[in-house]
Design a protein around this motif. Structure first.
Motif, PDB file in Angstrom:
ATOM      1  N   ASP A   6       0.606  -1.083   0.110  1.00 54.59           N
ATOM      2  CA  ASP A   6       0.182  -0.128  -0.244  1.00 54.59           C
ATOM      3  C   ASP A   6       0.863   1.099  -0.316  1.00 54.59           C
ATOM      4  O   ASP A   6       1.673   1.692   1.074  1.00 54.59           O
ATOM      5  N   ASP A 109      -5.893   3.205  -3.290  1.00 54.79           N
ATOM      6  CA  ASP A 109      -6.001   3.319  -2.076  1.00 54.79           C
ATOM      7  C   ASP A 109      -7.759   3.565  -1.064  1.00 54.79           C
ATOM      8  O   ASP A 109      -7.926   2.923  -1.195  1.00 54.79           O
ATOM      9  N   ASP A 129      -9.692   8.254   6.514  1.00 52.65           N
ATOM     10  CA  ASP A 129      -8.117   7.696   6.574  1.00 52.65           C
ATOM     11  C   ASP A 129      -7.074   8.926   6.388  1.00 52.65           C
ATOM     12  O   ASP A 129      -7.478   9.881   5.092  1.00 52.65           O
TER      13      ASP A 129
END
Ligand SMILES: Nc1ncnc2c1ncn2[C@@H]1O[C@H](COP(=O)(O)OP(=O)(O)O)[C@@H](O)[C@H]1O
Ligand SMILES: CC(C)(COP(=O)(O)O)[C@@H](O)C(=O)NCCC(=O)O
Ligand SMILES: [K+]
Length: 256
Positions: A6, A109, A129
């Motif tokens: 990621d 993401d 996030d």
């Protein structure tokens, strides 16, 4: 074993999965000046330290919002794991209907988080996030990606304050306890933390209104989620491994 990357603007989170089980995860800086050999050696050392074997890596999957580092990481995958990396983007089945003006524009993401959160919690959902930027994503009951909000991240906001005001120092991001503060450092911490809590609660509140569902579940992830979670009223749960989990799910969907 599946190796999942990621790649965020500040950190790369790396996860090693055996089937559905996360064996280990690591966090290291996103460094565009590092070479594919440096990343290869770094991962080699991390594996060795944990007693894992590079030869067990069967596939590599990458979600990235940093295009300039992709050549390097794809090369690392090829040279050190003998695998062509699966990169989240056109041609990869996510199972999610993206209702953005231009679906290709959404950060990978954000989509990966959405896939994991919908699978785990069902819809409607809001995902927050806390990374370099803070992103908010809304997912419908049916599991459509509806869009969201992008705000400057907490750390980069506080850096901007320090850089642009001669008398303001760099401060640690901790809660000062009160909103009425009696020195510069605490006053800045109050503005950053409590100001940010206000931003989060207001955006989530508006999103729930637009979704037309007051019971919408709100999941937080990212490096700085804990700091805000303890104070914000609208966040239900923290899920630190959401992005890695999403990569594992998307991998399984594309293998099937
Ligand atoms: N465990 C942690 N504790 C405190 N701060 C962290 C932690 N992990 C990351 N951070 C900070 O949080 C910010 C966002 O990190 P991260 O979620 O890794 O961002 P990105 O996904 O954009 O790379 C960065 O400024 C980073 O320094
Ligand atoms: C908004 C982001 C910068 C967040 O990245 P991060 O903070 O995780 O590094 C990233 O998701 C991105 O570049 N998105 C593209 C624009 C969009 O999602 O609309
Ligand atoms: K991220």
């Amino acid at each position: 074993m599946l190796l999942a990357f990621d790649v965020g603007n500040t950190n790369i989170v790396l996860g090693a999965y055996k089937g559905k089980k996360l064996l280990n995860s690591w966090r290291f800086a996103t460094d565009k000046s590092k070479s594919s050999d440096e990343y290869g050696m770094l991962i080699h050392q991390l594996f060795e330290y944990e007693g894992l074997c590079i030869k067990d890596v069967e596939d590599v999957i990458i979600s990235s919002v940093v295009p300039p580092i992709m050549y390097t990481l794809e090369h690392t995958s090829f040279k050190y794991f003998n695998k062509e990396a699966i990169v989240i983007g056109p041609g990869i089945k996510t199972g999610m209907n993206i209702k953005y003006d231009n679906p290709k524009q959404v950060g990978a993401d954000r989509i990966v988080n959405a896939v994991a959160a919908y699978e785990k919690y069902g819809g409607p959902l809001v995902i927050v996030d806390f990374g370099t930027a803070t992103t908010f994503c809304a997912i419908s009951k049916k599991g459509e990606y509806l869009g969201g909000t992008i705000a400057p991240g907490i750390k980069i906001s506080s850096e901007a304050l320090f850089h642009h005001a001669a008398k303001l120092p760099r401060v640690e991001l901790v809660k000062p306890g009160k909103v009425i503060c009696k020195n510069t450092v605490n006053s800045m911490q109050s503005g950053m933390i409590y100001g940010y809590v206000g931003l989060v609660d207001y955006i989530v509140h508006r999103m729930k209104e637009e979704l037309g569902c007051p019971n919408t579940k709100v999941i937080a992830t990212g490096g700085l989620a804990g700091l805000i979670m303890s104070e914000a009223q609208t966040i239900d749960e923290i899920d630190k491994l959401l992005t890695l989990e999403g990569l594992r799910i998307i991998y399984d969907r594309n293998k099937a």
